[in-house]
Design a protein around this motif. Structure first.
Motif, PDB file in Angstrom:
ATOM      1  N   ASP A 109     -12.827   2.266  -3.538  1.00 56.25           N
ATOM      2  CA  ASP A 109     -12.278   2.647  -2.234  1.00 56.25           C
ATOM      3  C   ASP A 109     -11.332   3.845  -2.351  1.00 56.25           C
ATOM      4  OD1 ASP A 109     -13.673   0.453  -1.436  1.00 56.25           O
ATOM      5  OD2 ASP A 109     -11.936  -0.788  -0.984  1.00 56.25           O
ATOM      6  N   ARG A 138      -2.978   4.315   8.175  1.00 52.45           N
ATOM      7  CA  ARG A 138      -3.722   4.741   6.991  1.00 52.45           C
ATOM      8  C   ARG A 138      -3.911   6.250   6.971  1.00 52.45           C
ATOM      9  NH1 ARG A 138      -5.171   1.023   3.929  1.00 52.45           N
ATOM     10  NH2 ARG A 138      -6.752   2.248   2.852  1.00 52.45           N
ATOM     11  N   ASN A 183     -11.433  -3.955 -10.041  1.00 54.67           N
ATOM     12  CA  ASN A 183     -10.686  -3.862  -8.790  1.00 54.67           C
ATOM     13  C   ASN A 183     -11.353  -2.823  -7.899  1.00 54.67           C
ATOM     14  OD1 ASN A 183      -8.649  -3.216  -6.804  1.00 54.67           O
ATOM     15  ND2 ASN A 183      -7.145  -4.215  -8.130  1.00 54.67           N
ATOM     16  N   LYS A 184     -12.164  -3.289  -6.972  1.00 55.56           N
ATOM     17  CA  LYS A 184     -12.933  -2.390  -6.124  1.00 55.56           C
ATOM     18  C   LYS A 184     -12.042  -1.485  -5.283  1.00 55.56           C
ATOM     19  CE  LYS A 184     -16.515  -2.307  -2.527  1.00 55.56           C
ATOM     20  NZ  LYS A 184     -15.686  -1.624  -1.498  1.00 55.56           N
ATOM     21  N   TYR A 185     -10.913  -1.987  -4.844  1.00 59.56           N
ATOM     22  CA  TYR A 185     -10.015  -1.178  -4.024  1.00 59.56           C
ATOM     23  C   TYR A 185      -9.530   0.042  -4.797  1.00 59.56           C
ATOM     24  CZ  TYR A 185      -6.210   0.029  -0.825  1.00 59.56           C
ATOM     25  OH  TYR A 185      -5.380   0.686   0.050  1.00 59.56           O
ATOM     26  N   ASP A 192       0.809  -1.216   0.000  1.00 55.53           N
ATOM     27  CA  ASP A 192       0.000   0.000   0.000  1.00 55.53           C
ATOM     28  C   ASP A 192       0.847   1.272   0.000  1.00 55.53           C
ATOM     29  OD1 ASP A 192      -2.689   0.402  -0.375  1.00 55.53           O
ATOM     30  OD2 ASP A 192      -3.047   1.001   1.705  1.00 55.53           O
TER      31      ASP A 192
END
Length: 711
Positions: A229, A674, A223-225, A186
């Motif tokens: 998101d 995050r 790709n939902k992320y 990430d």
């Protein structure tokens, strides 16, 4: 003739997107989520992009024309449009204002030819120079990509053409793009591969094209992320996402992940999506959300006031735009080295020898989806003949017989050797069984040097480069000509970095012109003879050894991307590049003095310097701002580009230039919490001519407290 390309139809004029949605059946809504007619149009035209493609959003019953797509990024591929220098060349200008001007020109030509959706903003990060489609992006640095991409997008949308930023995300290998899975953590994703996309989105870009590859196991098109998101929930993107063309969608569930339109035809977003909704496997809400995004975006551009009264066909590849193409070609060329050979003197150059097959070819780069069929192309040889007169310019040999060329070179006052690549060696990978209208390539290009690569018994073109050096025959040509002529200048045509170790000490001067567009041949003599000073800067690092770049395997179906690439990798490993990021010479000299840095009320940084032209020639300087980070919990680059400007000065003239660094461009991503963090401590501030400038002007700035920026 004037063409009205954004018909302001009654449904979009009189109804809100919500009211239109209520008036549509499920079948009508789903039909708006895909393109139509692509295969028929392509079969009839036998050429990619000959006419605008219906790309979704249409409804005949309500009179909604929908989206009409053309690709980029060298220009509008519909018709016979202006072919600008490739994006990498424009990246070398480091000129936001000129890139915005290019975006406006593309939009005007799009409007004139019935296009309202333009796929022109390619900002995939150049992780390795071997990437076949490197020419379609701006370079290796995320900050630079975001700045240039935002300028192009804003210029395009100023004329109410929807801008597309692509390919989202982590797309930087061509040959296996349809099946490659890129694993990336990430922090790397958010600090290295996404900031430039975020910047373009926040600049107002209205559409996004998903990439073919997978990221962490999920195809980018579902790709939902990435698509929900990050893109929507975190960045607040309100436009629509459409797939790349052919094999960009693998399931109707892409609709729930955040993919609004499947292009070019409804392989999954037709009957299969309708059936999945009826079976309760997908919520109709996903379809409603997608259609609302499409309608809202269409209404925004269709009902907006245009900045000019009409968009005539006469502007397409007209005098204004072709002059801009030449200007970009002039200001993008990078003078790599010059041992007192350039500029050439017209009075002393009575006979000019030109060498190399590429001097004679119409070679503007990739022949795939970004191909622009301009009405003419000025080759290097033609440009030199026009400038000096045909009697003074002799095409005297090529790489097919380098020894003969070398013998001829001694008879000229100067020798120009044109080397590099064509669409046969790099670009979008086109297998032999696919025809995008590139029928001219096998006849005209594949016989050059090693020719196009043979795959599967047929001739395939483009794709990723296996070597970063010139072909051996071209190296031999340079050596033979330079041995006999002390005024030899090598012109490199290529999409990204070319290693020069075999011949750098042989040739007295070298200029990289990239793929310089339809007017590149006209720009070349003006650069060589000093009508304009070269002022381009390398938007990538040129290594001394190919192993100094990150691992790059064009045949891989799996790879893992780490934190380091580009000049940050060279710094981290204490590797000396041949040419650093930002390198480029001019025909003048500049000094930077009087650096001042301060914190701004919003938590950013403002830096000012005085720039003076201390030489005898008008030229453009490109001061670059680099920030070095204080020690913190994670390792960061030794320095990062965080500003650049273009300063045109006459001999002896000076001016002040100021850089602003936004708070987000000072932060690093803390994956554990995050959040984005700006550390306390002393930040190094330097203004330099390149990422390795030993004479950089330096100061420090103290941040007494840590700051958090949220997600």
């Amino acid at each position: 003739m004037t063409v009205n390309t954004t018909s302001k139809v009654d449904a979009l004029r009189k109804m809100t997107p919500e009211d239109i949605l209520m008036a549509l059946s499920l079948e009508e809504k789903v039909s708006m989520m895909s393109g139509s007619g692509f295969y028929r149009i392509h079969a009839e035209a036998k050429k990619w992009g000959a006419t605008p493609y219906p790309a979704g959003g249409a409804n005949e019953r309500l009179g909604i024309d929908g989206l009409k797509f053309s690709d980029g990024p060298r220009g509008v591929i519909v018709g016979h449009s202006t072919c600008f220098p490739c994006s990498m060349a424009r990246g070398a200008t480091f000129d936001r204002d000129m890139e915005r001007e290019v975006g406006e020109a593309m939009a005007k030509e799009a409007r004139a030819q019935g296009v309202n959706l333009l796929g022109q903003v390619c900002i995939n990060l150049l992780r390795h120079p071997g990437w076949g489609r490197a020419q379609e992006t701006y370079g290796e640095d995320s900050y630079h990509l975001g700045e240039m991409g935002s300028a192009l997008s804003q210029g395009t949308q100023h004329h109410n053409v929807i801008s597309t930023v692509k390919h989202f995300a982590v797309n930087s290998i061509e040959n296996t793009r349809f099946k490659l899975n890129v694993e990336v953590d990430d922090r790397v994703l958010r600090e290295i591969y996404l900031p430039h996309f975020r910047k373009v989105i926040e600049s107002g870009c209205l559409s996004v094209m998903s990439a073919y590859n997978k990221v962490n196991g999920a195809y980018c098109g579902q790709n939902k992320y990435l698509l929900t998101d990050i893109l929507r929930d975190e960045w607040g993107f309100e436009g629509f996402v459409h797939s790349d063309w052919v094999l960009g969608v693998y399931s109707p569930h892409g609709a729930e992940a955040g993919l609004d339109i499947e292009n070019p035809e409804p392989a999954w977003y037709g009957d299969k999506l309708i059936q999945a909704i009826k079976d309760g496997k997908i919520s109709e809400t996903a379809v409603d959300t997608a259609v609302l995004r499409i309608l809202t975006t269409l209404q925004k551009v269709m009902l907006a006031e245009d900045p000019q009264s009409d968009y005539p066909m006469e502007a397409v590849a007209g005098a204004t735009h072709t002059a801009l193409a030449r200007k970009v070609a002039e200001q993008s060329a990078v003078l790599l080295w010059n041992r007192e050979v350039l500029p050439l003197s017209r009075s002393k150059t009575k006979r000019l020898g030109v060498f190399g097959r590429l001097a004679t070819l119409e070679n503007t780069g990739d022949k795939g989806s970004s191909r622009v069929d301009s009405p003419y192309i000025v080759t290097p040889l033609k440009g030199l003949e026009t400038y000096l007169g045909a009697d003074a310019v002799i095409y005297a040999g090529d790489e097919l017989a380098p020894d003969i060329a070398g013998h001829a070179a001694k008879d000229f006052d100067a020798a120009i050797v044109v080397v590099g690549y064509t669409a046969a060696e790099e670009g979008e990978y086109i297998p032999s069984e696919i025809n995008l209208g590139q029928d001219d390539i096998p006849e005209n290009l594949s016989s050059i040097l090693d020719g196009a690569r043979q795959r599967g018994g047929g001739t395939s073109i483009g794709g990723d480069r296996g070597s970063l050096s010139l072909p051996p025959a071209q190296i031999e040509l340079i050596q033979c000509v330079a041995k006999e002529n002390p005024n030899t200048i090598v012109v490199i045509i290529a999409g990204s970095a070319v290693m020069v170790e075999e011949w750098i000490h042989t040739a007295p001067a070298s200029l990289q012109t990239f793929y310089s567009g339809m007017e590149g041949g006209s720009a070349l003599p003006r650069l060589l003879f000093g009508d304009v000073s070269p002022c381009g800067r390398l938007p990538f690092t040129v290594a001394r050894d190919q192993t100094h770049y990150p691992l790059f395997d064009p045949s891989s179906e799996y790879t893992r991307y780490g934190y380091w690439h580009g000049y940050a990798l060279f710094d981290q490993e204490n590797t000396e590049p041949r040419f650093p990021f930002g390198h480029g010479l001019t025909y003048s000299h500049f000094d930077c003095t009087n650096i001042r840095a301060r914190r701004t009320p919003d938590g950013g940084v403002e830096v000012s310097v005085t720039v003076q032209n201390t030489g005898s020639t008008e030229a453009i300087e490109t001061p670059q701002l680099y920030v070095s980070w204080p020690a913190c919990a994670v390792i960061r680059p030794r320095k990062s580009l965080r500003g650049f400007s273009r300063v045109k000065l006459a001999a002896g003239q000076e001016t002040e230039t100021t850089f602003y660094v936004a708070p987000r461009d000072l932060a690093w991503f803390d994956a554990a919490s995050r959040t984005w963090r700006i550390d306390s401590g002393h930040y190094g501030i330097s203004v330099a001519r390149s990422a390795r400038d030993p004479d950089a002007l330096e100061t420090t700035l103290n941040f007494p407290e840590e700051m958090g920026l949220g997600i």
